[in-house]
Design a protein around this motif. Structure first.
Motif, PDB file in Angstrom:
ATOM      1  N   ALA A  30      40.962  15.151  85.921  1.00 35.28           N
ATOM      2  CA  ALA A  30      39.619  14.680  86.263  1.00 35.28           C
ATOM      3  C   ALA A  30      38.534  15.623  85.745  1.00 35.28           C
ATOM      4  N   GLU A  31      38.924  16.863  85.457  1.00 33.64           N
ATOM      5  CA  GLU A  31      37.942  17.824  84.942  1.00 33.64           C
ATOM      6  C   GLU A  31      37.707  17.658  83.439  1.00 33.64           C
ATOM      7  N   LEU A  32      38.545  16.843  82.790  1.00 29.88           N
ATOM      8  CA  LEU A  32      38.395  16.621  81.348  1.00 29.88           C
ATOM      9  C   LEU A  32      37.279  15.609  81.087  1.00 29.88           C
ATOM     10  N   PRO A  33      36.779  15.558  79.827  1.00 30.64           N
ATOM     11  CA  PRO A  33      35.839  14.481  79.470  1.00 30.64           C
ATOM     12  C   PRO A  33      36.503  13.118  79.654  1.00 30.64           C
ATOM     13  N   GLU A  34      35.685  12.094  79.901  1.00 28.48           N
ATOM     14  CA  GLU A  34      36.206  10.766  80.259  1.00 28.48           C
ATOM     15  C   GLU A  34      37.246  10.232  79.275  1.00 28.48           C
ATOM     16  N   THR A  35      36.936  10.287  77.992  1.00 30.32           N
ATOM     17  CA  THR A  35      37.848   9.657  77.032  1.00 30.32           C
ATOM     18  C   THR A  35      39.157  10.451  76.920  1.00 30.32           C
ATOM     19  N   ASP A  36      39.067  11.766  77.110  1.00 32.68           N
ATOM     20  CA  ASP A  36      40.292  12.572  77.118  1.00 32.68           C
ATOM     21  C   ASP A  36      41.183  12.189  78.295  1.00 32.68           C
ATOM     22  N   ARG A  37      40.560  11.849  79.396  1.00 34.05           N
ATOM     23  CA  ARG A  37      41.345  11.428  80.571  1.00 34.05           C
ATOM     24  C   ARG A  37      42.185  10.214  80.228  1.00 34.05           C
ATOM     25  N   ILE A  38      41.571   9.276  79.509  1.00 38.80           N
ATOM     26  CA  ILE A  38      42.302   8.059  79.145  1.00 38.80           C
ATOM     27  C   ILE A  38      43.440   8.401  78.192  1.00 38.80           C
ATOM     28  N   ILE A  39      43.138   9.221  77.193  1.00 38.45           N
ATOM     29  CA  ILE A  39      44.155   9.562  76.186  1.00 38.45           C
ATOM     30  C   ILE A  39      45.355  10.249  76.835  1.00 38.45           C
ATOM     31  N   ILE A  40      45.093  11.236  77.687  1.00 36.67           N
ATOM     32  CA  ILE A  40      46.218  11.974  78.270  1.00 36.67           C
ATOM     33  C   ILE A  40      46.983  11.099  79.266  1.00 36.67           C
ATOM     34  N   SER A  41      46.281  10.258  79.991  1.00 34.10           N
ATOM     35  CA  SER A  41      46.975   9.374  80.934  1.00 34.10           C
ATOM     36  C   SER A  41      47.952   8.470  80.196  1.00 34.10           C
ATOM     37  N   LEU A  42      47.514   7.931  79.059  1.00 33.77           N
ATOM     38  CA  LEU A  42      48.386   7.047  78.281  1.00 33.77           C
ATOM     39  C   LEU A  42      49.561   7.827  77.711  1.00 33.77           C
ATOM     40  N   GLU A  43      49.287   9.042  77.235  1.00 30.63           N
ATOM     41  CA  GLU A  43      50.345   9.880  76.683  1.00 30.63           C
ATOM     42  C   GLU A  43      51.396  10.178  77.753  1.00 30.63           C
ATOM     43  N   LEU A  44      50.944  10.546  78.926  1.00 34.40           N
ATOM     44  CA  LEU A  44      51.882  10.875  79.997  1.00 34.40           C
ATOM     45  C   LEU A  44      52.625   9.637  80.481  1.00 34.40           C
ATOM     46  N   GLU A  45      52.034   8.488  80.233  1.00 36.64           N
ATOM     47  CA  GLU A  45      52.676   7.226  80.618  1.00 36.64           C
ATOM     48  C   GLU A  45      53.737   6.837  79.593  1.00 36.64           C
ATOM     49  N   ASP A  46      53.925   7.682  78.563  1.00 28.60           N
ATOM     50  CA  ASP A  46      54.917   7.439  77.512  1.00 28.60           C
ATOM     51  C   ASP A  46      54.530   6.304  76.577  1.00 28.60           C
ATOM     52  N   VAL A  47      53.232   6.061  76.456  1.00 31.52           N
ATOM     53  CA  VAL A  47      52.776   5.078  75.474  1.00 31.52           C
ATOM     54  C   VAL A  47      52.843   5.751  74.103  1.00 31.52           C
ATOM     55  N   LYS A  48      53.331   5.025  73.101  1.00 35.65           N
ATOM     56  CA  LYS A  48      53.447   5.616  71.747  1.00 35.65           C
ATOM     57  C   LYS A  48      52.070   5.997  71.218  1.00 35.65           C
ATOM     58  N   GLN A  49      52.043   7.070  70.427  1.00 33.93           N
ATOM     59  CA  GLN A  49      50.735   7.545  69.948  1.00 33.93           C
ATOM     60  C   GLN A  49      50.046   6.532  69.034  1.00 33.93           C
ATOM     61  N   ALA A  50      50.839   5.769  68.289  1.00 37.31           N
ATOM     62  CA  ALA A  50      50.238   4.721  67.458  1.00 37.31           C
ATOM     63  C   ALA A  50      49.531   3.691  68.339  1.00 37.31           C
ATOM     64  N   GLU A  51      50.147   3.411  69.476  1.00 34.73           N
ATOM     65  CA  GLU A  51      49.562   2.440  70.400  1.00 34.73           C
ATOM     66  C   GLU A  51      48.310   3.032  71.064  1.00 34.73           C
ATOM     67  N   ILE A  52      48.383   4.305  71.446  1.00 35.53           N
ATOM     68  CA  ILE A  52      47.202   4.958  72.026  1.00 35.53           C
ATOM     69  C   ILE A  52      46.047   4.884  71.029  1.00 35.53           C
ATOM     70  N   ALA A  53      46.371   5.140  69.747  1.00 38.69           N
ATOM     71  CA  ALA A  53      45.344   5.086  68.705  1.00 38.69           C
ATOM     72  C   ALA A  53      44.679   3.713  68.686  1.00 38.69           C
ATOM     73  N   SER A  54      45.497   2.680  68.821  1.00 35.09           N
ATOM     74  CA  SER A  54      44.952   1.323  68.786  1.00 35.09           C
ATOM     75  C   SER A  54      44.176   0.983  70.064  1.00 35.09           C
ATOM     76  N   ILE A  55      44.558   1.560  71.185  1.00 30.61           N
ATOM     77  CA  ILE A  55      43.829   1.320  72.439  1.00 30.61           C
ATOM     78  C   ILE A  55      42.469   2.000  72.396  1.00 30.61           C
ATOM     79  N   VAL A  56      42.480   3.257  71.978  1.00 35.57           N
ATOM     80  CA  VAL A  56      41.247   4.041  72.020  1.00 35.57           C
ATOM     81  C   VAL A  56      40.359   3.752  70.814  1.00 35.57           C
ATOM     82  N   GLY A  57      40.988   3.439  69.667  1.00 37.83           N
ATOM     83  CA  GLY A  57      40.198   3.141  68.480  1.00 37.83           C
ATOM     84  C   GLY A  57      39.995   4.346  67.587  1.00 37.83           C
TER      85      GLY A  57
END
Lengths: 197, 158
Positions: free
Chosen positions: B103-130
């Motif tokens: 929660a102390e991270l910038p907003e978009t970093d929160r989303i990126i790390i949450s997805l990463e920890l959720e085991d979402v593939k990085q290619a997919e994270i790239a497509s989610i975040v843009g």
């Protein structure tokens, strides 16, 4: 110690009870209901405004065309303003939420800037139409008054219009703007977070 | 795909994403529910051009980001962890820490790390975040480093 696996394990250990799916459906129904209620209220307000003006038109039987134009202008002003505030802004507020975050934020910025323009312009149009309508409407009745009384009536009305234009209108615009500006700035910060490597 | 199946498969994941973003149990619950309402309303528009997971995570993360419009509650990182509330939901202290640090991270970093920890593939994270995949890889690396540092600093504090 592998820090990655550690964080992931920790993250995925968190389990929450899943609310019943019926909760979601009842929320959807609630949401639809409140939207419908808003729409009904808006329509009733528009209807009441129109009914009132029509009542004035028939009951007082204005003779001059200026009075009629005045009435129509006033009614149209309120009508357009309510419509824009309640329907158009809601339509404008919709963004495709299955876009990627960066596209979504870009769209949000564009949308908010457009909303800013719409609100400011609409408010000015509203005040102009309302003032013009009022001035025209008054003409028939003041023309039957003595000169002094007519000047007094227009003076009071004019003062009221000037007060609205110079004080109330800028104040409302400023309030709307500062709210939107703040929001746009926040969205821009988010967008920048993504673009700064 | 049936909504019921989506709901059962993705509730936990979406909730954790929202929790990572908001670090507030009740608020995360609301955010997750809103996400599924949006999913339910838009399911007919989903056309398989992305995977359903990408589509849902996009809706969920955009919904979180949109909250800055009404936000006053999101600055939870500054507040001490509310023990009573957390206890009720029996979150382990270590997990609480993780949420607090995220929660102390910038907003978009929160989303990126949450997805990463959720085991979402990085290619997919790239497509989610843009962002590009390379970009995501760098970001994930940095965020993980930051989080690990925070954990270490915290351990030394005691």
């Amino acid at each position: 110690m592998n820090k990655d696996i550690n964080l992931k394990d920790l993250w995925q250990k968190q389990q929450v009870s899943q609310p019943n799916i019926e909760d979601i459906f009842s929320k959807v129904r609630q949401f639809n209901k409140s939207n419908l209620r808003k729409l009904i209220i808006l329509n009733l307000m528009l209807l009441a405004t129109s009914a009132f003006i029509i009542f004035v038109w028939y009951y007082y039987q204005p003779q001059l065309v200026t009075t009629k134009i005045g009435i129509v202008l006033t009614i149209a002003a309120m009508f357009i303003y309510l419509f824009v505030q309640n329907k158009l802004l809601a339509v404008f507020n919709k963004i495709d939420n299955s876009l990627s975050n960066s596209e979504y934020l870009q769209n949000l910025i564009i949308l908010k800037s457009r909303q800013q323009f719409l609100q400011t312009t609409m408010l000015s149009i509203y005040f102009i139409m309302l003032s013009a309508g009022l001035a025209l409407y008054l003409y028939e009745y003041t023309s039957r008054m003595t000169m002094g009384a007519a000047i007094f009536a227009y003076g009071i009305t004019g003062a009221w219009i000037i007060f609205n234009w110079l004080y109330l209108r800028p104040k409302i615009i400023k309030k709307q703007q500062s709210k939107l500006n703040e929001l746009i700035a926040k969205v821009e910060t988010l967008s920048k977070q993504l673009n700064n490597g | 795909m049936k909504f019921e199946d989506i709901y059962h498969t993705y509730w936990q994941k979406v909730f954790r994403l929202c929790m990572g973003y908001a670090n507030d149990y009740a608020f995360a619950q609301d955010l997750a529910q809103e996400t599924f309402i949006l999913v339910w309303q838009n399911l007919a528009k989903f056309r398989n051009e992305a995977s359903i997971g990408t589509w849902i995570f996009r809706i969920a993360s955009n919904n979180c980001l949109r909250k800055i419009e009404k936000e006053k509650r999101l600055s939870k990182a500054d507040l001490p962890v509310n023990l009573k509330e957390e206890e009720r939901h029996s979150i382990e202290p270590e997990i609480q820490m993780l949420y607090k640090f995220i929660a102390e991270l910038p907003e978009t970093d929160r989303i990126i790390i949450s997805l990463e920890l959720e085991d979402v593939k990085q290619a997919e994270i790239a497509s989610i975040v843009g962002l590009s995949e390379a970009n995501i890889r760098v970001k994930v690396h940095r965020i993980k480093e930051k989080l690990t540092q925070k954990f270490r600093a915290n351990e030394q504090g005691y």
